[in-house]
Design a protein around this motif. Structure first.
Motif, PDB file in Angstrom:
ATOM      1  N   VAL A 111      -1.435  -1.966 -11.105  1.00  0.00           N
ATOM      2  CA  VAL A 111      -1.316  -1.945  -9.645  1.00  0.00           C
ATOM      3  C   VAL A 111      -2.703  -2.134  -9.036  1.00  0.00           C
ATOM      4  O   VAL A 111      -3.720  -1.826  -9.666  1.00  0.00           O
ATOM      5  CB  VAL A 111      -0.693  -0.624  -9.145  1.00  0.00           C
ATOM      6  N   ASP A 112      -2.724  -2.647  -7.836  1.00  0.00           N
ATOM      7  CA  ASP A 112      -3.973  -2.723  -7.067  1.00  0.00           C
ATOM      8  C   ASP A 112      -3.645  -2.462  -5.609  1.00  0.00           C
ATOM      9  O   ASP A 112      -2.482  -2.265  -5.234  1.00  0.00           O
ATOM     10  CB  ASP A 112      -4.658  -4.083  -7.255  1.00  0.00           C
ATOM     11  N   GLY A 113      -4.665  -2.454  -4.777  1.00  0.00           N
ATOM     12  CA  GLY A 113      -4.473  -2.123  -3.371  1.00  0.00           C
ATOM     13  C   GLY A 113      -3.532  -3.063  -2.658  1.00  0.00           C
ATOM     14  O   GLY A 113      -2.686  -2.631  -1.861  1.00  0.00           O
ATOM     15  N   ASP A 114      -3.665  -4.366  -2.915  1.00  0.00           N
ATOM     16  CA  ASP A 114      -2.807  -5.343  -2.238  1.00  0.00           C
ATOM     17  C   ASP A 114      -1.344  -5.189  -2.661  1.00  0.00           C
ATOM     18  O   ASP A 114      -0.433  -5.303  -1.825  1.00  0.00           O
ATOM     19  CB  ASP A 114      -3.293  -6.754  -2.562  1.00  0.00           C
ATOM     20  N   PHE A 115      -1.125  -4.945  -3.950  1.00  0.00           N
ATOM     21  CA  PHE A 115       0.250  -4.788  -4.458  1.00  0.00           C
ATOM     22  C   PHE A 115       0.913  -3.567  -3.814  1.00  0.00           C
ATOM     23  O   PHE A 115       2.058  -3.636  -3.344  1.00  0.00           O
ATOM     24  CB  PHE A 115       0.218  -4.646  -5.970  1.00  0.00           C
ATOM     25  N   LEU A 116       0.191  -2.438  -3.784  1.00  0.00           N
ATOM     26  CA  LEU A 116       0.751  -1.220  -3.188  1.00  0.00           C
ATOM     27  C   LEU A 116       0.949  -1.387  -1.686  1.00  0.00           C
ATOM     28  O   LEU A 116       1.943  -0.903  -1.127  1.00  0.00           O
ATOM     29  CB  LEU A 116      -0.167  -0.035  -3.472  1.00  0.00           C
ATOM     30  N   ALA A 117       0.012  -2.072  -1.023  1.00  0.00           N
ATOM     31  CA  ALA A 117       0.124  -2.268   0.423  1.00  0.00           C
ATOM     32  C   ALA A 117       1.335  -3.116   0.772  1.00  0.00           C
ATOM     33  O   ALA A 117       2.015  -2.878   1.782  1.00  0.00           O
ATOM     34  CB  ALA A 117      -1.149  -2.906   0.957  1.00  0.00           C
ATOM     35  N   SER A 118       1.635  -4.126  -0.061  1.00  0.00           N
ATOM     36  CA  SER A 118       2.787  -4.981   0.218  1.00  0.00           C
ATOM     37  C   SER A 118       4.087  -4.193   0.169  1.00  0.00           C
ATOM     38  O   SER A 118       5.023  -4.473   0.927  1.00  0.00           O
ATOM     39  CB  SER A 118       2.836  -6.138  -0.789  1.00  0.00           C
ATOM     40  N   ILE A 119       4.147  -3.194  -0.719  1.00  0.00           N
ATOM     41  CA  ILE A 119       5.352  -2.359  -0.796  1.00  0.00           C
ATOM     42  C   ILE A 119       5.384  -1.360   0.353  1.00  0.00           C
ATOM     43  O   ILE A 119       6.425  -1.161   0.994  1.00  0.00           O
ATOM     44  CB  ILE A 119       5.402  -1.629  -2.157  1.00  0.00           C
TER      45      ILE A 119
END
Length: 407
Positions: free
Chosen positions: A76-84
């Motif tokens: 996981v990274d910040g962009d992946f978590l932010a998209s969710i």
């Protein structure tokens, strides 16, 4: 009033003589009532148990759970978590690292399921339907704290009042060639147990809840996670949010709601309910043999009446209708009485909890019940079908009475 129904009702209500046929008809009605009542009560108990289990699991599990289709974990990274997190309907996103680890407390040790969660885990009414002892806290940076299941605390002989004894957690490392130092073969972390939860035996016996960074450090997961738990915002459909996330994440991830996370258990309960329904329906069918015998003997007793009706212009179909409706009256009276009694018993149990589970440590004190209109409908349909089958043969026999022989 329909003439065939009028005659059938007169046969049922007749008080001219209390013979064996009348007694057998009343026994048939009572048998149908008891069978119907049993069906309603048992099905309502199964509904209550299913609802209870869903509620208990829902207080531990999230509304939705994201897991990888292949493998045990995912990056996981910040962009992946932010998209969710920015997806419509997502209220809270909790990162999860879950794996087995060896837990030691004092002289006792056990293999437990270590569940590392982010800080927002406890802010979602977790353990709402369970029993809690101690502090529901995961500590702070530099001073991690754990929450363990009651069964796990029994295995470890955990003393909540002992503030000095800490819990040790071990996890094996990947083997390295040439090393003979046992301590290099595993990671070890120390954590203070702060509280005990009790929800359901499976969770109570296995789970140790710890902070996310503690689990990542012990298990050497880094930025990998085993799951993401999602709380759906109020006013949004869980199914709609699940569909949106599936489109967003693609085929590499599965998104499961609380029922799908425990599909096998819920399917077992529903299968048990189905088999119990079929078993009690079979018992109700056996009880309906009384209807068959009472109508058969009534057809024999009323041969002269049948002959008179036929000679006055009555048809064979009319005679069959009399006896079919006679069976329907017996079954309908018993079914209505059984449905009312079943409803009353379930209402009393739901309101006052008269029948106890007999388990002092249980989350609920009495058997849970939940009445559903579909159970009443299926029970009524079963009674109707059984009655028609039990009444048809005697009605057919009655319609074949000879007018010349019995006048």
């Amino acid at each position: 009033m329909n003439l065939s129904y009028f005659i059938a009702a007169r046969y049922f209500k007749s008080k001219a003589k209390k013979n064996f046929i009348t007694v057998l008809s009343r026994i048939s009605m009572i048998g149908v009532a008891v069978g119907t009542m049993a069906l309603v009560v048992v099905l309502s108990v199964f509904n209550g148990l299913e609802d209870l289990i869903k509620g208990l699991y829902a207080s531990f599990d999230a509304d939705l759970k994201v897991m990888p289709v292949m493998g045990k974990s995912f990056e996981v990274d910040g962009d992946f978590l932010a998209s969710i997190e920015n997806s419509e309907g997502v209220a809270i996103l909790t990162e999860v690292i879950e794996d087995n680890a060896l837990v030691r407390y004092g002289d006792h040790q056990v293999v437990a399921t270590l569940k590392g969660v982010s800080d927002n885990f406890l802010g979602q009414n977790r353990f709402e339907k369970g029993r809690l002892t101690g502090e529901m806290s995961l500590g702070e940076e530099g001073r991690p704290e754990a929450i363990l299941g009651r069964g796990l605390s029994y295995f470890l002989l955990f003393d909540l009042d002992d503030e000095f004894e800490l819990m040790q957690v071990f996890y094996p490392k990947e083997p390295r060639a040439g090393s003979i130092d046992p301590s290099s073969m595993y990671n070890r972390e120390v954590i203070r147990p702060a509280g005990i939860f009790s929800i359901e035996k499976q969770y109570d016996d296995e789970y140790l809840i710890v902070p996310l960074d503690f689990a990542a450090r012990l298990l050497e997961y880094g930025e990998r996670r085993t799951a993401l738990e999602i709380k759906v915002a109020e006013g949004y459909s869980i199914q709609a949010v699940k569909d949106n996330l599936r489109q967003l994440l693609g085929e590499d991830f599965s998104v499961k709601d609380s029922d799908e996370q425990h599909a096998s258990l819920l399917m077992t309960i529903r299968l048990e309910k189905l088999f119990v329904f079929l078993t009690l329906t079979f018992i109700l069918a056996v009880a309906s043999f009384n209807i068959f015998f009472s109508l058969s003997m009534l057809a024999i007793e009323k041969k002269k009446d049948i002959a008179v009706l036929l000679s006055m212009g009555g048809t064979r179909r009319f005679i069959r209708a009399i006896f079919l409706k006679e069976g329907a009256i017996i079954a309908f009276s018993g079914a209505v009485a059984g449905l009312l009694l079943g409803f009353l018993i379930c209402w009393i149990q739901d309101r006052f909890g008269l029948v106890s589970l007999g388990v002092t440590s249980s989350i609920v004190d009495a058997y849970p019940v939940k009445m559903q209109w579909t159970d009443f409908l299926y029970t009524s349909l079963s009674v109707i079908i059984i009655t028609l089958l039990a009444s048809y043969r005697p009605a057919l026999i009655a319609s074949k009475v000879s007018t010349t022989r019995h006048l």
